[in-house]
Design a protein around this motif. Sequence first.
Motif, short mmCIF file in Angstrom:
data_model
loop_
_atom_site.label_atom_id
_atom_site.label_comp_id
_atom_site.label_asym_id
_atom_site.label_seq_id
_atom_site.Cartn_x
_atom_site.Cartn_y
_atom_site.Cartn_z
N ALA A 96 0.89 -1.05 -0.12
CA ALA A 96 0.03 -0.11 -0.05
C ALA A 96 0.86 1.23 0.04
N GLY A 97 2.14 1.25 0.06
CA GLY A 97 3.02 2.11 0.13
C GLY A 97 2.79 3.09 1.49
N ASP A 98 2.38 2.37 2.74
CA ASP A 98 2.05 2.97 3.85
C ASP A 98 3.29 2.86 4.66
N ASP A 99 4.11 3.96 4.36
CA ASP A 99 5.56 3.75 5.17
C ASP A 99 5.39 3.65 6.70
N GLN A 100 4.47 4.42 7.31
CA GLN A 100 4.19 4.58 8.88
C GLN A 100 3.91 3.10 9.24
N SER A 101 3.02 2.58 8.66
CA SER A 101 2.63 0.93 9.11
C SER A 101 3.53 0.19 8.86
N ALA A 102 4.32 0.44 7.69
CA ALA A 102 5.58 -0.66 7.30
C ALA A 102 6.70 -0.33 8.65
N HIS A 103 6.92 0.77 8.92
CA HIS A 103 7.88 0.97 9.92
C HIS A 103 7.52 0.42 11.43
N ALA A 104 6.19 0.52 11.74
CA ALA A 104 5.61 -0.05 12.83
C ALA A 104 5.63 -1.52 12.71
N ALA A 105 5.35 -1.91 11.49
CA ALA A 105 5.51 -3.64 11.67
C ALA A 105 7.02 -3.94 11.64
N VAL A 106 8.04 -3.15 11.15
CA VAL A 106 9.53 -3.27 11.30
C VAL A 106 9.94 -3.48 12.92
N GLU A 107 9.17 -2.46 13.50
CA GLU A 107 9.75 -2.64 14.86
C GLU A 107 9.12 -3.84 15.71
#
Length: 807
Positions: free
Chosen positions: A765-776
């Motif tokens: 989805a190109g959702d960088d914020q959610s992607a970053h949260a998932a990485v954490e």
Amino acid sequence: MPIRGGLPPRNPRFVGREELLADTRGLLGNGPVVLLPSADHQLGGTGRTQLAVEYAYRYADTYELVWWIPAEQNAGMRAALVGLASELKLPEARDINRTLGAVRDALSRGEPYRNWLVVFENANRPEDIKPYLPSGAGHVLVTSRNPRWTSEVAQAVPVPVFDRTDSVDFLRGRNPELTAEDADRIAAHLGDVPMALDQAAAVRTATGWGVDDYLRRYDARAAELAFPTPIRVAWGLAADGLAEASPAAFELLELSAFLASAPVSWELLWAARGLVSLELARTVRIERRLKAAIRLIGRYGLADLDPPGESLIVHPMVRGMLGQQLSSERHAAQLRSVRAMLAAADPGDPDDPTHWPRYAALIPHLVHSDVLGGESEEIRQLVVNCVRFLYARGDYDSSRDLATQAVTRWRDSLGETDEQTLLASFHLANALRAVGRTADARALNAQTLRSQRDALGEDDETTLATANSVGADLRMQGHFGQARQLDADNLVRYRRLFGESFPTALRCANNLAADLRLLGDFRGAKALDEQVLRHRQTIFVDGHPETLSSRAALAFDLFGLGDYAGAGELLAVAGHFDTLGADHPMAMWAGRFAAMAARRSGRAEAWALATTNVELYRQKFGDLSVETLGAMVSLANCARDAGDLDEAHRLLERAVARYHAVLGDEHPFTLAAGANLTSVVRATGRHTEARTIGEEALGGLQRSVGPDHPFTLSCANGLAADLFATGEAQRAREIALDTLSRSRGVRGADHPDTLACAFNVALDAGDDQSAHAAVEELQKAYGEGHPTLSRALAGVRLETEIEPPPL
């Protein structure tokens, strides 16, 4: 000195045969040699076995290994070959056929011994030993009474009677005071037949009969017979002498008419102490009297004794003559005594390895005593226990053959619904499954279970055992839900009848936990496995295989729940699995699970562990075993994670093809391996090909295990990636969101595979914020520096591969 195995004692009175020995030595260089009776003495008695024994000792120094194999019966021959496998340091496969094939191949390659001699004694069916005949630089010597040996299998060497010089030398060697003239007279009467000469020498020594007295008795006995032969007449005189000297010893010898040409120990005969006539019982019940009687039989030349004189072997011709002289009433009475003796010698609990030597000693005698026709339950239970012993030892073919004979006979004599007929049918189904005839096993188990429920009731212990076996059939078919339903019902019954900690109740609980794992319910499986482990630790000693089985199963539960470190720690408890040996099934399970946990934990040794594990499985179970294929899938996952896509692709293609052959197209394991294959194809950029394979696998998994199963979710996660790459972004997003939602419900929001799905949704989805949260969250799950975390930080979509649980 060469290594020797099973070689009978050397005959110190062996004479002559120089030309035969030299001819045999020369022919062995061209291939196997079979020693046969001469055309005018086809029943034997010409000294084939003694010639083979003398050859083995005379030329022993030219060999590195000499191994003697009794081949009259398949079970005994196969057991001797397993002993040879141990000497050759070959791993013992669960299926004994693989071990026997490994023995043949190792000898043929000359590893570790190039110069060897293997002797097959009394191999009367060429087709039985042909699969085990090695080639190479070594030598194969066979003794047989069967003239149907072709030159393609072995070179035939007829063994004639002695020439007169050898006869005289033989007799004078036994009786040094005998003159050459008297020895010549005896030899002429007895036609120079070695076995007859041996009996004549023995009975003269035992009785003190002079030459004239012996020959007078010989002529009188010959005149009484319609068809006198030297062996028959000499045997009759020896038998009469023994009967006169000790009626009890002669009655003991009579029992051997119903036994095989295999060692009969005093312990086996001792088991008859309450089952025979009063006269014999007095001899049998006291060990020293029994051993004295055995020695007396040997003194009269009517049996061969081992060096301590505690076991006897009766020649087939002697057994035959003993049987012929019995009246029908005496025959029936002695047969009943022998059957009862064998049943009394049954140690019970054929799964206990400490009892296996006793069963191995009993097995050869089952056919000759026709125990299948025994009238008592105890005798039939001996047959059932021997079927189970052969299965537990890994000789599935022999187990199947004996069980088939039992079922066939007992259906006719006892009826299809008799308790022991049904019990034999249950064991036959186990053996059929073990030799790969799964459809036949399934059909027989279903029929047996119906009959047991009708005849014995659903709470009968044997009914419950068959129901457990049906559960295994259902798992093998991929019907995991039906297996769970059946095993859950069985567990309720077991616990009600026997209590929670009864060993068979724990096995049933163990099976139910396996069903739950296969259904993806790792929480339920974990709760049950923890309970079973606690009970097993209470009732079994440390290191018991069933306790270790529970420990391994619990490790897989933790793996399924995403606790990879916990699974690794449970498997790494010092010494628990090492005590079993590397090729024990439980140790191999633990090895596979340890490799899986190491890979998911990001440890570099995972690939090496998985490689070793696959080799052990292949040696133990073969290439087509479901367990071997599961280990191959785990190895392929390691190869893919390490970046060796070619190796991963090769392994998974092979696994998919073999799952197709073994389990069928629609089995969840076949489809799961196909789903893993798509991850490798996808990694090479072939998204269209991966999408085709993935859609087929996903449809099959949704039909077979449902949309919420971890297999299905893993496959759907991969298919979403392929759809996105091939331009179907909307459908890809729908599948990815649905997969994430289901994964949270099934696995939990914190499960590493759920976090991978969440990351993939955000990435697509190109959702960088959610992607970053998932990485954490992934970092919390895996820790710093984990390969999965590195891929996520690089913006690479994450795979959720499948690891098939054991069936």
